[in-house]
Structures are given as C-alpha cells and as structure tokens.
Scaffold this motif. Structure first.
Motif, short mmCIF file in Angstrom:
data_model
loop_
_atom_site.label_atom_id
_atom_site.label_comp_id
_atom_site.label_asym_id
_atom_site.label_seq_id
_atom_site.Cartn_x
_atom_site.Cartn_y
_atom_site.Cartn_z
N GLY A 444 0.79 -1.22 0.00
CA GLY A 444 0.00 0.00 0.00
C GLY A 444 0.82 1.27 0.00
O GLY A 444 0.49 2.24 -0.68
N SER A 445 1.91 1.30 0.76
CA SER A 445 2.69 2.53 0.92
C SER A 445 3.88 2.61 -0.01
O SER A 445 4.68 3.56 0.09
CB SER A 445 3.18 2.63 2.37
N LEU A 446 4.05 1.65 -0.92
CA LEU A 446 5.24 1.57 -1.76
C LEU A 446 4.91 1.87 -3.22
O LEU A 446 3.96 1.31 -3.77
CB LEU A 446 5.88 0.19 -1.64
N SER A 447 5.72 2.70 -3.86
CA SER A 447 5.54 2.98 -5.28
C SER A 447 5.97 1.76 -6.09
O SER A 447 6.73 0.92 -5.61
CB SER A 447 6.37 4.20 -5.68
N PRO A 448 5.52 1.65 -7.35
CA PRO A 448 5.93 0.52 -8.19
C PRO A 448 7.45 0.38 -8.30
O PRO A 448 7.99 -0.73 -8.30
CB PRO A 448 5.29 0.83 -9.54
N GLU A 449 8.15 1.51 -8.39
CA GLU A 449 9.61 1.47 -8.51
C GLU A 449 10.25 0.90 -7.25
O GLU A 449 11.18 0.08 -7.32
CB GLU A 449 10.15 2.87 -8.79
N ILE A 450 9.75 1.31 -6.09
CA ILE A 450 10.28 0.82 -4.82
C ILE A 450 9.96 -0.67 -4.65
O ILE A 450 10.77 -1.44 -4.14
CB ILE A 450 9.72 1.63 -3.64
N ILE A 451 8.78 -1.07 -5.08
CA ILE A 451 8.40 -2.49 -5.00
C ILE A 451 9.37 -3.35 -5.80
O ILE A 451 9.86 -4.38 -5.32
CB ILE A 451 6.95 -2.68 -5.49
N LYS A 452 9.65 -2.94 -7.04
CA LYS A 452 10.58 -3.70 -7.88
C LYS A 452 11.95 -3.80 -7.23
O LYS A 452 12.57 -4.87 -7.22
CB LYS A 452 10.70 -3.04 -9.26
N GLU A 453 12.44 -2.70 -6.69
CA GLU A 453 13.75 -2.70 -6.04
C GLU A 453 13.74 -3.60 -4.81
O GLU A 453 14.70 -4.33 -4.56
CB GLU A 453 14.13 -1.27 -5.65
N GLY A 454 12.64 -3.56 -4.05
CA GLY A 454 12.54 -4.40 -2.85
C GLY A 454 12.57 -5.88 -3.17
O GLY A 454 13.23 -6.67 -2.48
N VAL A 455 11.87 -6.28 -4.23
CA VAL A 455 11.86 -7.69 -4.62
C VAL A 455 13.24 -8.11 -5.12
O VAL A 455 13.70 -9.22 -4.84
CB VAL A 455 10.78 -7.94 -5.70
N TYR A 456 13.91 -7.22 -5.85
CA TYR A 456 15.26 -7.54 -6.33
C TYR A 456 16.21 -7.75 -5.15
O TYR A 456 17.01 -8.69 -5.14
CB TYR A 456 15.77 -6.40 -7.21
N ARG A 457 16.13 -6.88 -4.15
CA ARG A 457 16.99 -7.03 -2.97
C ARG A 457 16.64 -8.30 -2.20
O ARG A 457 17.53 -8.96 -1.65
CB ARG A 457 16.84 -5.82 -2.06
N LEU A 458 15.37 -8.63 -2.18
CA LEU A 458 14.94 -9.86 -1.51
C LEU A 458 15.59 -11.07 -2.18
O LEU A 458 16.11 -11.98 -1.49
CB LEU A 458 13.41 -9.97 -1.57
N LYS A 459 15.56 -11.09 -3.49
CA LYS A 459 16.20 -12.21 -4.21
C LYS A 459 17.70 -12.26 -3.92
O LYS A 459 18.27 -13.34 -3.71
CB LYS A 459 15.94 -12.05 -5.71
N ARG A 460 18.34 -11.11 -3.92
CA ARG A 460 19.78 -11.06 -3.67
C ARG A 460 20.12 -11.60 -2.28
O ARG A 460 21.09 -12.33 -2.12
CB ARG A 460 20.27 -9.62 -3.81
N ALA A 461 19.29 -11.25 -1.29
CA ALA A 461 19.54 -11.73 0.07
C ALA A 461 19.36 -13.25 0.16
O ALA A 461 20.15 -13.94 0.81
CB ALA A 461 18.60 -11.02 1.04
N ILE A 462 18.31 -13.76 -0.47
CA ILE A 462 18.05 -15.21 -0.43
C ILE A 462 19.18 -15.97 -1.12
O ILE A 462 19.65 -17.00 -0.65
CB ILE A 462 16.69 -15.52 -1.08
N GLN A 463 19.64 -15.45 -2.24
CA GLN A 463 20.73 -16.10 -2.96
C GLN A 463 22.03 -16.10 -2.16
O GLN A 463 22.79 -17.07 -2.17
CB GLN A 463 20.95 -15.43 -4.31
N SER A 464 22.27 -15.01 -1.41
CA SER A 464 23.51 -14.93 -0.63
C SER A 464 23.52 -15.93 0.50
O SER A 464 24.57 -16.52 0.81
CB SER A 464 23.69 -13.51 -0.07
N VAL A 465 22.37 -16.19 1.11
CA VAL A 465 22.29 -17.17 2.18
C VAL A 465 22.35 -18.58 1.63
O VAL A 465 23.00 -19.49 2.18
CB VAL A 465 21.00 -16.98 3.02
N SER A 466 21.67 -18.79 0.49
CA SER A 466 21.71 -20.11 -0.13
C SER A 466 23.12 -20.49 -0.53
O SER A 466 23.51 -21.66 -0.43
CB SER A 466 20.79 -20.13 -1.37
#
Length: 466
Positions: A444-466
């Motif tokens: 709700g409080s996130l712009s489309p651009e911020i959402i895309k960046e957040g999901v990208y960072r999420l993937k990066r974090a998951i990959q680093s732990v994996s």
C-alpha cells in the motif's frame, strides 16, 4: 493455555527455551498459582518436539519450585512463585509492533501501511475550516459517548450500502481507532479464566491485546478459505469468537457462505458473540466485495471497522456496530475510558461521507493499489518462478509462498541487511511450524519502482544465504 515458541535456528537447547518461557510466564503472573498447565505429552504435541525435551524442562521447573505434579490430576503452578514487578513489563513481541515510522532507510513491506501520501489533504482541510467556522459552540464541548448523531446516521447508511451491515445509528459506537473497539470488547466481556476463540495465524496486535487483558486463546487454523469452522470445539466456555471473514490476516482467505452459516449457528448454540474485523474489504480487485457477516445475524455479530486503511492511521477514528443488547454496557465503558472521540474529527468525517468524497477517494485508491499489487505479483513471479501468491484478491497485502525457501531468523536478518523488511507468516502463528516458507508483503505505501527494487533485494539476500 501456554504458548511456547521454539526457535530451531537458535544455539540455545529447546529444553532451555521451554523452561525459560514457562518460568517467565509464572514470574510475571501470566500463569496464576494453582493454574493447571498442559501435560508433557500435550505440550510436546502442540509445539512439535520430543516428549523427553518437555520432561526435562518440567523436571527443572519442579526442582526449582515453580510447578508441582499431582498424580492423576496434572501439573500445576506453585503458590508464591511469581513476582510483584516494580516496573511495567512489555513483552518483546509487543515492542516489535511499534515500528519507527521515521525510519525510511528500509523498503518496508509492512502490511498495515496505506498510501498516506495520497490522503485527501485539500478536501479535508476545506471541510475542517468549514466545520470550525460554521458549527455551533456545542461541537467544542463534551459529546455523547456513542459519537455524534450526524456521523452515526451517515455511517449506518454507508455501511448498509457498501457492506450489507444492518443496524440502527444507535447501535454504532464511534471509537478512537479499531484498537479501542477491541479493548472495549476485552473489558466488557472480561471475567475470570476468560477465553477467546481466534483464527491462527493472527495479527500481533489483536493477540497481544486480549492476552494482556487476561484472556487465554483457543486457536482455530485457517486455510485459503479462512477459519476452518469444522474445527471449532464441540463445547466451549468462550464468549467471544474473533474472525476476519472478508479478508483474513495474514493469509487473505475469504470465508464462504457455508462456513459463515456454520459459524453463526455455532455462536447461537454456545451463546457467544462473533467479533467481525472488517479492516480493508473496500479494496477488492477480483469479483465483487463479499457482504459482511453481521448482515446475516446482527444479534450475534459485533462488527468492527476503521478508517485507518481507507484514509490514514493518524485519523484515529474507528467504530463498532453492536448488537442492541450490548449498546448500554459499551456506552458506559466508553464514557469511563475517554468520554468520547474527538467531535471535530467526527463532524469533518461525517461531511466527508455525506458529500461523496469517501466513494471518490476509494475509487482513486483502488486504481493506485491495483497497479502496485500487479507490480508486486509480476516482480515476484519474475524473480521467483516457483512462487505461489495467496490472498491477493482484496486489501493492500498478499502472502508469498516460496517452494524452497525457509524464512529462518538468519535469513530474515540477511534480508534486513539488504535494506528490506519482510514479515514471516510464522511470526503470526500461534501453533508453530506450518508457515515456514511464507511471508506477508504489504504494498500500500510503496511505489511501483520501490516495490521492484525491494523484490530484487529480496532475491539477492536469499541467494547470498543459499
């Protein structure tokens, strides 16, 4: 009933975790002297550990005098084992529900945050000026505990038209946000050994509010259609049943009519009341909004609503639609608590509703949220092809179900280091172990651009732990 949380990623032995949590519950009077606690077998089954682990914890508690066992009767809390605290004590789980709203260094997928940057400031400001200049002096004086008649009349029409709520204006109690409505309920139904039936998983705030009021919780698991009503206990002393039938939080299920009728019949048979939390059903993107549960039985359902998600949490206006038999008692409790909610804000909101600004604002926000919702879904599916999306049809959050990712505390910390805040469903669960691969993501409080960046960072974090 005892709620034990086991952190399997912790270096601390599970026996020690169980021992410390029961010990703290006794010391802080959450477990009362003479109160029976679950058997070792029952507790082991509930939290999914070996019975020997629980036996060791109980043996240590017995050795220290916190509990005692009576053959064939059970295990009980010992007298004189609690402390009278010299200062107020706040559980860590409650502290976590009060985030720093000024911290913008993270991309925060918190589900409760609406797009406050789209608050209709100009219209609201104009109405506020008109109310201050045109209203009689009585608006600045003490008001009725139920709320302004003007707002309650307008609200009753609005709720009937858009949510199928059946009520007279005198059944509506205006509160300082939905939280106060829940607090009033907890006080009006409070009695010794009070118990409430709740959906599981459930939001921190509701769970902690009733626990702090002295209630024990009987959890009913949810699935993709909401509360599994066939799991309701055959007999119960519970006087309250908490449910989110239009958009369960966090899982997002919508309760079908078969379960709704079963729940209402259960409330009638057990002489209990249903608390219907209808917190964000105005924003429906697939199909038509499902009418309220209250419309099926106004005598057994307490309907709770708020303007926090539609307009702004800072407004602090909510309401309870009460069965007629409860209105006098709630009115008295409201007067004792804070006399009445701000009359000025009530009058402004009444004008906002009367002049059609609410409908226009909701239509505008649905378009914005629909775009943000689609951006989040598309981004998640692009970065995580194996993902499943749950509860996306309504509201301003969804649940992402990962096929091969377990959201441990280590992974959550790594994601935070990437500048992203996520909320594992497991943290909301009363019975642990069933939601390890799911996270709640608010948009709700996130712009489309911020959402895309957040999901990208999420993937990066998951990959680093994996």
């Amino acid at each position: 009933m005892i709620w034990i949380t086991i952190d399997r990623s912790s270096h601390k032995p599970m026996t020690q975790q169980i021992y410390e949590q029961i010990r703290e519950s006794i010391l802080h009077n959450e477990l009362q002297p003479g109160e029976r606690i679950p058997s070792t077998r029952e507790l082991a089954n509930n939290i999914g550990v070996s019975r020997n682990i629980v036996l060791e914890a109980y043996d240590q508690l017995i050795a220290e005098g916190f509990i005692y066992s009576q053959p064939r009767l059970g295990t009980f809390v010992a007298d004189g084992s609690s402390l009278r605290l010299g200062r107020s004590w706040t559980p860590a789980s409650m502290i976590e529900t009060c985030p720093n709203q000024d911290d913008t260094s993270y991309i925060d997928f918190r589900a409760a945050n609406p797009a406050i940057d789209y608050f209709p400031r100009k219209v609201w400001g104009q109405l506020a000026k008109q109310v201050c200049n045109q209203a009689s002096d009585i608006i600045f004086s003490y008001s009725h505990p139920l709320g302004l008649t003007e707002l309650r009349q307008t609200l009753s029409k609005y709720l009937h038209r858009y949510r199928g709520v059946k009520c007279h204006p005198d059944q509506i109690l205006i509160t300082s946000g939905a939280t106060q409505a829940f607090h009033l309920i907890s006080q009006c139904f409070k009695e010794q050994n009070a118990e409430i039936i709740m959906e599981d998983p459930i939001t921190y705030e509701i769970r902690n509010l009733f626990i702090s009021a002295g209630y024990s919780i009987y959890p009913i698991p949810v699935d993709q259609k909401g509360m599994q009503t066939h799991l309701l206990p055959p007999t119960t002393s519970c006087k309250l049943i908490f449910v989110m039938p239009s958009h369960q939080f966090p899982m997002g299920g919508v309760l079908p009519i078969q379960r709704r009728t079963q729940l209402i019949q259960y409330a009638r048979d057990t002489h209990s009341f249903i608390i219907e939390d209808d917190y964000d059903s105005e924003f429906t993107y697939e199909g038509s909004p499902v009418p309220s549960l209250q419309g099926l039985d106004p005598e057994r359902v307490i309907y709770i609503g708020t303007f926090s998600k539609i307009l702004s949490p800072g407004l602090r206006i909510g309401y309870a639609v009460l069965p007629p038999i409860l209105t006098h008692h709630f009115q008295r409790q409201k007067w004792l608590m804070d006399r009445h909610t701000s009359s000025l804000e009530q009058r402004i909101l009444a004008r906002f509703l009367e002049e059609g600004h609410m409908e226009r604002h909701i239509r505008k926000m649905k378009k914005i949220y629909r775009k943000r919702r689609q951006t989040l879904i598309s981004s998640l599916k692009q970065e995580f092809p194996y993902i499943s999306i749950l509860g996306q049809a309504t509201g301003i959050h969804l649940v992402a179900d990962f096929a091969n990712v377990v959201f441990t505390s280590l992974l959550t910390k790594q994601i935070l280091q990437e500048g992203v805040k996520i909320y594992p469903v497991e943290d909301f669960a009363l019975q642990k172990g069933g939601h390890l691969k799911q996270i709640v993501m608010g948009y709700g409080s996130l712009s489309p651009e911020i959402i895309k960046e957040g999901v990208y960072r999420l993937k990066r974090a998951i990959q680093s732990v994996s």
